[in-house]
Scaffold this motif. Structure first.
Motif, mmCIF file in Angstrom:
data_model
loop_
_atom_site.group_PDB
_atom_site.id
_atom_site.type_symbol
_atom_site.label_atom_id
_atom_site.label_comp_id
_atom_site.label_asym_id
_atom_site.label_seq_id
_atom_site.Cartn_x
_atom_site.Cartn_y
_atom_site.Cartn_z
ATOM 1 N N VAL A 82 0.960 -1.323 0.332
ATOM 2 C CA VAL A 82 -0.308 0.082 0.207
ATOM 3 C C VAL A 82 0.704 1.081 0.396
ATOM 4 N N GLU A 83 1.985 1.052 1.037
ATOM 5 C CA GLU A 83 2.923 2.450 0.438
ATOM 6 C C GLU A 83 3.649 2.691 -0.300
ATOM 7 N N ILE A 84 4.084 1.801 -1.025
ATOM 8 C CA ILE A 84 4.764 1.515 -1.985
ATOM 9 C C ILE A 84 3.703 1.538 -3.278
ATOM 10 N N GLY A 85 2.922 1.251 -3.851
ATOM 11 C CA GLY A 85 1.805 2.157 -4.076
ATOM 12 C C GLY A 85 0.918 3.081 -4.075
ATOM 13 N N HIS A 86 1.320 3.746 -3.372
ATOM 14 C CA HIS A 86 0.585 5.406 -2.770
ATOM 15 C C HIS A 86 -0.872 4.838 -2.944
ATOM 16 N N SER A 87 -1.180 3.743 -2.902
ATOM 17 C CA SER A 87 -2.809 3.875 -2.506
ATOM 18 C C SER A 87 -3.714 3.405 -1.485
ATOM 19 N N GLY A 88 -4.933 4.109 -1.529
ATOM 20 C CA GLY A 88 -4.960 4.797 -0.010
ATOM 21 C C GLY A 88 -5.641 3.426 0.665
ATOM 22 N N GLY A 89 -5.990 3.411 1.300
ATOM 23 C CA GLY A 89 -7.530 2.853 2.018
ATOM 24 C C GLY A 89 -7.373 2.411 3.280
ATOM 25 N N ASP A 90 -7.956 2.362 4.672
ATOM 26 C CA ASP A 90 -8.304 2.387 5.657
ATOM 27 C C ASP A 90 -8.820 1.009 6.098
ATOM 28 N N LEU A 91 -7.829 -0.109 6.712
ATOM 29 C CA LEU A 91 -8.473 -1.233 6.376
ATOM 30 C C LEU A 91 -9.473 -1.536 7.427
ATOM 31 N N LEU A 92 -9.228 -0.649 8.462
ATOM 32 C CA LEU A 92 -9.508 -1.099 9.933
ATOM 33 C C LEU A 92 -9.942 0.317 9.947
ATOM 34 N N THR A 93 -10.659 1.497 10.197
ATOM 35 C CA THR A 93 -11.630 2.689 9.577
ATOM 36 C C THR A 93 -13.420 1.942 9.239
ATOM 37 N N GLY A 94 -12.474 0.989 7.886
ATOM 38 C CA GLY A 94 -13.508 0.023 6.437
ATOM 39 C C GLY A 94 -14.166 -0.405 7.252
ATOM 40 N N LEU A 95 -13.928 -1.772 8.092
ATOM 41 C CA LEU A 95 -14.304 -2.611 9.101
ATOM 42 C C LEU A 95 -14.753 -2.243 9.882
ATOM 43 N N LEU A 96 -15.019 -1.308 10.666
ATOM 44 C CA LEU A 96 -15.415 -0.767 12.071
ATOM 45 C C LEU A 96 -17.075 0.047 11.430
ATOM 46 N N ASN A 97 -16.664 1.270 10.701
ATOM 47 C CA ASN A 97 -17.700 1.567 9.835
ATOM 48 C C ASN A 97 -18.569 1.162 8.311
ATOM 49 N N GLU A 98 -18.095 0.614 8.023
ATOM 50 C CA GLU A 98 -18.680 -0.506 7.118
ATOM 51 C C GLU A 98 -18.208 -1.766 6.867
ATOM 52 N N PRO A 99 -18.392 -3.153 7.628
ATOM 53 C CA PRO A 99 -17.839 -4.370 7.185
ATOM 54 C C PRO A 99 -18.415 -4.828 6.655
ATOM 55 N N GLU A 100 -19.296 -4.895 5.979
ATOM 56 C CA GLU A 100 -20.482 -5.257 4.782
ATOM 57 C C GLU A 100 -19.775 -4.696 3.909
ATOM 58 N N GLY A 101 -19.207 -3.823 3.663
ATOM 59 C CA GLY A 101 -18.808 -3.508 2.055
ATOM 60 C C GLY A 101 -17.563 -3.285 1.638
ATOM 61 N N THR A 102 -16.878 -3.194 3.296
ATOM 62 C CA THR A 102 -15.079 -3.491 2.774
ATOM 63 C C THR A 102 -14.878 -4.559 2.466
ATOM 64 N N ILE A 103 -15.788 -5.589 3.057
ATOM 65 C CA ILE A 103 -14.975 -7.228 2.458
ATOM 66 C C ILE A 103 -15.995 -7.607 1.072
ATOM 67 N N ALA A 104 -16.731 -7.317 1.146
ATOM 68 C CA ALA A 104 -17.454 -7.076 -0.132
ATOM 69 C C ALA A 104 -16.579 -6.881 -1.455
ATOM 70 N N ALA A 105 -15.841 -7.467 -1.770
ATOM 71 C CA ALA A 105 -15.213 -6.956 -3.147
ATOM 72 C C ALA A 105 -15.665 -8.262 -4.162
ATOM 73 N N PRO A 106 -15.347 -7.266 -6.040
ATOM 74 C CA PRO A 106 -15.835 -8.017 -7.142
ATOM 75 C C PRO A 106 -14.686 -8.220 -7.206
ATOM 76 N N ALA A 107 -14.759 -9.566 -8.081
ATOM 77 C CA ALA A 107 -13.375 -10.556 -8.052
ATOM 78 C C ALA A 107 -12.072 -9.261 -8.611
ATOM 79 N N SER A 108 -11.526 -10.873 -7.744
ATOM 80 C CA SER A 108 -10.025 -9.975 -8.306
ATOM 81 C C SER A 108 -9.574 -9.826 -9.746
ATOM 82 N N THR A 109 -8.556 -9.112 -10.507
ATOM 83 C CA THR A 109 -8.589 -9.704 -11.700
ATOM 84 C C THR A 109 -6.620 -9.526 -11.536
ATOM 85 N N THR A 110 -6.173 -9.703 -10.212
ATOM 86 C CA THR A 110 -4.538 -9.731 -10.057
ATOM 87 C C THR A 110 -4.270 -11.344 -10.568
ATOM 88 N N THR A 111 -2.803 -10.891 -11.436
ATOM 89 C CA THR A 111 -2.627 -12.394 -12.235
ATOM 90 C C THR A 111 -1.573 -12.654 -10.894
#
Length: 138
Positions: free
Chosen positions: A54-83
């Protein structure tokens, strides 16, 4: 640089307020000059870990805050396209800031080779001083 450590010690003798100095680098406490050892009780060593993806890619996202405030939306993610290559490439590149700063793969490889060599030389030397002569390796 013992003169720098002497200046820090003098400043801390005048004001012992925590957090006045942040020194970075790589050293074993036992190998530091006497000036650094005189800072005992006023010196804290913290391990520095490599940067996270996350630090290397400068991508945001605060997992802990997301889990505390909106757990369903935080863990519900689209299927990964990562190879598989998307996972392998950052692992091979590493996470040490100075190595990442090298612009070419060849320069980064040289930096990592030097870092590994120097680290091993230092650690082997340190371990050899701690070897117990009364124990034999079989």
């Amino acid at each position: 640089m013992p003169v720098v450590l002497d200046a820090i010690k003098a400043r801390l003798n005048r004001s012992s307020r925590p957090g006045q100095f942040v020194l970075t680098g790589s050293a074993h406490h036992e190998s530091l000059p006497r000036a650094a050892q005189a800072l005992a009780g006023r010196l804290q060593r913290l391990p520095m870990l490599p940067l996270s993806q996350v630090e290397i890619g400068h991508s945001g996202g605060d997992l802990l805050t997301g889990l505390l405030n909106e757990p369903e939306g935080t863990i519900a993610a689209p299927a990964s396209t990562t190879t598989r290559q998307d996972y392998v490439q950052p692992a091979v590149r590493g996470g040490l800031p100075l190595g990442l700063a090298e612009r070419s793969t060849a320069a980064r490889s040289r930096w990592i080779d030097d870092w590994v060599r120097l680290t091993l030389e230092r650690d082997v030397q340190e371990l050899s001083r701690r070897r117990r002569p009364d124990r034999r390796c079989i």
